[in-house]
Design a protein around this motif. Structure first.
Motif, PDB file in Angstrom:
ATOM      1  N   PHE A  95       3.177 -10.709  33.905  1.00  0.00           N
ATOM      2  CA  PHE A  95       2.027 -10.185  33.163  1.00  0.00           C
ATOM      3  C   PHE A  95       2.024  -8.656  33.169  1.00  0.00           C
ATOM      4  CE2 PHE A  95      -0.163 -14.362  33.158  1.00  0.00           C
ATOM      5  CZ  PHE A  95      -0.526 -14.373  31.827  1.00  0.00           C
ATOM      6  N   ARG A  96       2.428  -8.053  34.267  1.00  0.00           N
ATOM      7  CA  ARG A  96       2.535  -6.584  34.293  1.00  0.00           C
ATOM      8  C   ARG A  96       3.577  -6.116  33.283  1.00  0.00           C
ATOM      9  NH1 ARG A  96       1.887  -7.346  39.748  1.00  0.00           N
ATOM     10  NH2 ARG A  96       4.103  -7.189  40.174  1.00  0.00           N
ATOM     11  N   ALA A  97       4.724  -6.783  33.254  1.00  0.00           N
ATOM     12  CA  ALA A  97       5.776  -6.416  32.299  1.00  0.00           C
ATOM     13  C   ALA A  97       5.292  -6.617  30.864  1.00  0.00           C
ATOM     14  CB  ALA A  97       7.037  -7.249  32.559  1.00  0.00           C
ATOM     15  N   GLY A  98       4.563  -7.704  30.615  1.00  0.00           N
ATOM     16  CA  GLY A  98       4.028  -7.954  29.278  1.00  0.00           C
ATOM     17  C   GLY A  98       3.010  -6.907  28.860  1.00  0.00           C
ATOM     18  N   PHE A  99       2.169  -6.480  29.809  1.00  0.00           N
ATOM     19  CA  PHE A  99       1.207  -5.427  29.511  1.00  0.00           C
ATOM     20  C   PHE A  99       1.929  -4.135  29.152  1.00  0.00           C
ATOM     21  CE2 PHE A  99      -1.202  -1.733  30.956  1.00  0.00           C
ATOM     22  CZ  PHE A  99      -2.319  -1.838  30.146  1.00  0.00           C
ATOM     23  N   LEU A 100       2.931  -3.774  29.927  1.00  0.00           N
ATOM     24  CA  LEU A 100       3.691  -2.556  29.636  1.00  0.00           C
ATOM     25  C   LEU A 100       4.395  -2.650  28.287  1.00  0.00           C
ATOM     26  CD1 LEU A 100       5.121  -1.782  33.182  1.00  0.00           C
ATOM     27  CD2 LEU A 100       3.282  -0.593  31.966  1.00  0.00           C
ATOM     28  N   ALA A 101       4.914  -3.836  27.951  1.00  0.00           N
ATOM     29  CA  ALA A 101       5.552  -4.017  26.648  1.00  0.00           C
ATOM     30  C   ALA A 101       4.534  -3.871  25.515  1.00  0.00           C
ATOM     31  CB  ALA A 101       6.228  -5.395  26.575  1.00  0.00           C
ATOM     32  N   SER A 102       3.330  -4.379  25.729  1.00  0.00           N
ATOM     33  CA  SER A 102       2.276  -4.225  24.723  1.00  0.00           C
ATOM     34  C   SER A 102       1.930  -2.759  24.525  1.00  0.00           C
ATOM     35  CB  SER A 102       1.015  -4.997  25.129  1.00  0.00           C
ATOM     36  OG  SER A 102       1.256  -6.375  25.149  1.00  0.00           O
ATOM     37  N   MET A 103       1.835  -2.030  25.619  1.00  0.00           N
ATOM     38  CA  MET A 103       1.517  -0.603  25.512  1.00  0.00           C
ATOM     39  C   MET A 103       2.655   0.155  24.842  1.00  0.00           C
ATOM     40  SD  MET A 103      -1.535  -0.344  26.509  1.00  0.00           S
ATOM     41  CE  MET A 103      -1.677  -1.966  25.753  1.00  0.00           C
ATOM     42  N   ALA A 104       3.891  -0.208  25.152  1.00  0.00           N
ATOM     43  CA  ALA A 104       5.043   0.420  24.491  1.00  0.00           C
ATOM     44  C   ALA A 104       5.023   0.120  22.990  1.00  0.00           C
ATOM     45  CB  ALA A 104       6.348  -0.064  25.119  1.00  0.00           C
ATOM     46  N   ALA A 105       4.673  -1.105  22.640  1.00  0.00           N
ATOM     47  CA  ALA A 105       4.568  -1.457  21.218  1.00  0.00           C
ATOM     48  C   ALA A 105       3.485  -0.626  20.538  1.00  0.00           C
ATOM     49  CB  ALA A 105       4.279  -2.954  21.055  1.00  0.00           C
ATOM     50  N   CYS A 106       2.375  -0.391  21.235  1.00  0.00           N
ATOM     51  CA  CYS A 106       1.308   0.447  20.678  1.00  0.00           C
ATOM     52  C   CYS A 106       1.805   1.868  20.424  1.00  0.00           C
ATOM     53  CB  CYS A 106       0.097   0.483  21.615  1.00  0.00           C
ATOM     54  SG  CYS A 106      -0.835  -1.050  21.657  1.00  0.00           S
ATOM     55  N   VAL A 107       2.554   2.422  21.366  1.00  0.00           N
ATOM     56  CA  VAL A 107       3.097   3.773  21.199  1.00  0.00           C
ATOM     57  C   VAL A 107       4.040   3.819  20.002  1.00  0.00           C
ATOM     58  CG1 VAL A 107       4.593   5.512  22.274  1.00  0.00           C
ATOM     59  CG2 VAL A 107       2.790   4.418  23.614  1.00  0.00           C
ATOM     60  N   VAL A 108       4.919   2.823  19.905  1.00  0.00           N
ATOM     61  CA  VAL A 108       5.857   2.772  18.782  1.00  0.00           C
ATOM     62  C   VAL A 108       5.109   2.635  17.460  1.00  0.00           C
ATOM     63  CG1 VAL A 108       7.668   1.367  17.692  1.00  0.00           C
ATOM     64  CG2 VAL A 108       7.798   1.921  20.132  1.00  0.00           C
ATOM     65  N   ALA A 123      -0.085  -4.890  12.880  1.00  0.00           N
ATOM     66  CA  ALA A 123      -0.040  -4.174  14.154  1.00  0.00           C
ATOM     67  C   ALA A 123      -0.435  -5.094  15.303  1.00  0.00           C
ATOM     68  CB  ALA A 123      -0.958  -2.954  14.095  1.00  0.00           C
ATOM     69  N   ILE A 124      -1.520  -5.842  15.119  1.00  0.00           N
ATOM     70  CA  ILE A 124      -1.961  -6.779  16.159  1.00  0.00           C
ATOM     71  C   ILE A 124      -0.877  -7.804  16.444  1.00  0.00           C
ATOM     72  CG2 ILE A 124      -3.597  -8.654  16.641  1.00  0.00           C
ATOM     73  CD1 ILE A 124      -5.675  -6.936  15.048  1.00  0.00           C
ATOM     74  N   HIS A 125      -0.278  -8.325  15.379  1.00  0.00           N
ATOM     75  CA  HIS A 125       0.775  -9.327  15.526  1.00  0.00           C
ATOM     76  C   HIS A 125       1.953  -8.765  16.335  1.00  0.00           C
ATOM     77  CE1 HIS A 125       2.184 -13.218  13.712  1.00  0.00           C
ATOM     78  NE2 HIS A 125       3.240 -12.807  14.362  1.00  0.00           N
ATOM     79  N   MET A 126       2.341  -7.540  16.034  1.00  0.00           N
ATOM     80  CA  MET A 126       3.484  -6.937  16.734  1.00  0.00           C
ATOM     81  C   MET A 126       3.167  -6.679  18.204  1.00  0.00           C
ATOM     82  SD  MET A 126       4.951  -4.289  13.948  1.00  0.00           S
ATOM     83  CE  MET A 126       4.881  -4.728  12.224  1.00  0.00           C
ATOM     84  N   VAL A 127       1.971  -6.201  18.492  1.00  0.00           N
ATOM     85  CA  VAL A 127       1.599  -5.928  19.888  1.00  0.00           C
ATOM     86  C   VAL A 127       1.538  -7.233  20.684  1.00  0.00           C
ATOM     87  CG1 VAL A 127      -0.259  -5.087  21.389  1.00  0.00           C
ATOM     88  CG2 VAL A 127       0.412  -3.768  19.373  1.00  0.00           C
ATOM     89  N   MET A 128       0.900  -8.246  20.110  1.00  0.00           N
ATOM     90  CA  MET A 128       0.827  -9.536  20.817  1.00  0.00           C
ATOM     91  C   MET A 128       2.202 -10.152  20.997  1.00  0.00           C
ATOM     92  SD  MET A 128      -2.647 -11.432  19.551  1.00  0.00           S
ATOM     93  CE  MET A 128      -2.238 -12.921  20.444  1.00  0.00           C
ATOM     94  N   THR A 129       3.043 -10.054  19.973  1.00  0.00           N
ATOM     95  CA  THR A 129       4.393 -10.608  20.066  1.00  0.00           C
ATOM     96  C   THR A 129       5.174  -9.922  21.182  1.00  0.00           C
ATOM     97  OG1 THR A 129       4.441 -11.236  17.742  1.00  0.00           O
ATOM     98  CG2 THR A 129       6.560 -10.947  18.830  1.00  0.00           C
ATOM     99  N   ALA A 130       5.108  -8.612  21.242  1.00  0.00           N
ATOM    100  CA  ALA A 130       5.833  -7.883  22.289  1.00  0.00           C
ATOM    101  C   ALA A 130       5.325  -8.292  23.670  1.00  0.00           C
ATOM    102  CB  ALA A 130       5.672  -6.376  22.081  1.00  0.00           C
TER     103      ALA A 130
END
Length: 150
Positions: A95-108, A123-130
């Motif tokens: 879950f920590r890794a998934g949260f960080l991936a979501s935040m990275a997707a937000c930055v991108v 955008a929502i779809h991409m963040v949730m997918t990541a």
């Protein structure tokens, strides 16, 4: 015919989970690929709504299963045994890794939106997918490594 003990059922559930996580991850990513390959379609057709609803339902089921360990058809004791301390640690780490991936997707996505307009749904779809994909992949990796190490 002898019935299995709770410990045997928990072991079987853990082994099944270890085998199914990579399959579930591939299924989830394949579904995402079909969403992102839809091209310039607006997403306002009935079939698009069904496709998005299917993604949302699958995402919710995956998140709930990850959050509580799944195994809904087993007794509370079997679920407790299957979700031992190591599994809970793997889940927390994923879950920590998934949260960080979501935040990275937000930055991108924020960076991309400076040059190309981006719809809110996409955008929502991409963040949730990541977030979900990385959580699943990390959890699958940790569980497989733990089962391989014994």
């Amino acid at each position: 015919m002898t019935s299995m003990s709770d410990a045997e059922k928990a072991e079987r559930l853990s082994q099944r989970r270890t085998r199914m996580l990579p399959v579930l991850t591939l299924l989830f990513l394949f579904q995402q690929a079909t969403y992102f390959n839809r091209g310039a379609e607006s997403g306002d057709r009935t079939v698009d709504h069904v496709h998005i609803a299917a993604w949302l339902v699958l995402s919710i089921v995956i998140l709930v299963a990850l959050a509580n360990g799944g195994g809904w058809f087993y007794s509370r004791e079997v679920r407790r045994l299957a979700n031992d301390e190591a599994t809970r640690a793997h889940r927390d780490s994923s879950f920590r890794a998934g949260f960080l991936a979501s935040m990275a997707a937000c930055v991108v996505l924020y960076s991309v939106s400076l040059f190309e307009p981006l719809g809110g749904r996409d955008a929502i779809h991409m963040v949730m997918t990541a977030g979900i994909a990385v959580t699943l992949l990390w959890f699958a990796f940790l569980e497989r490594r733990a089962s391989r190490d014994g």
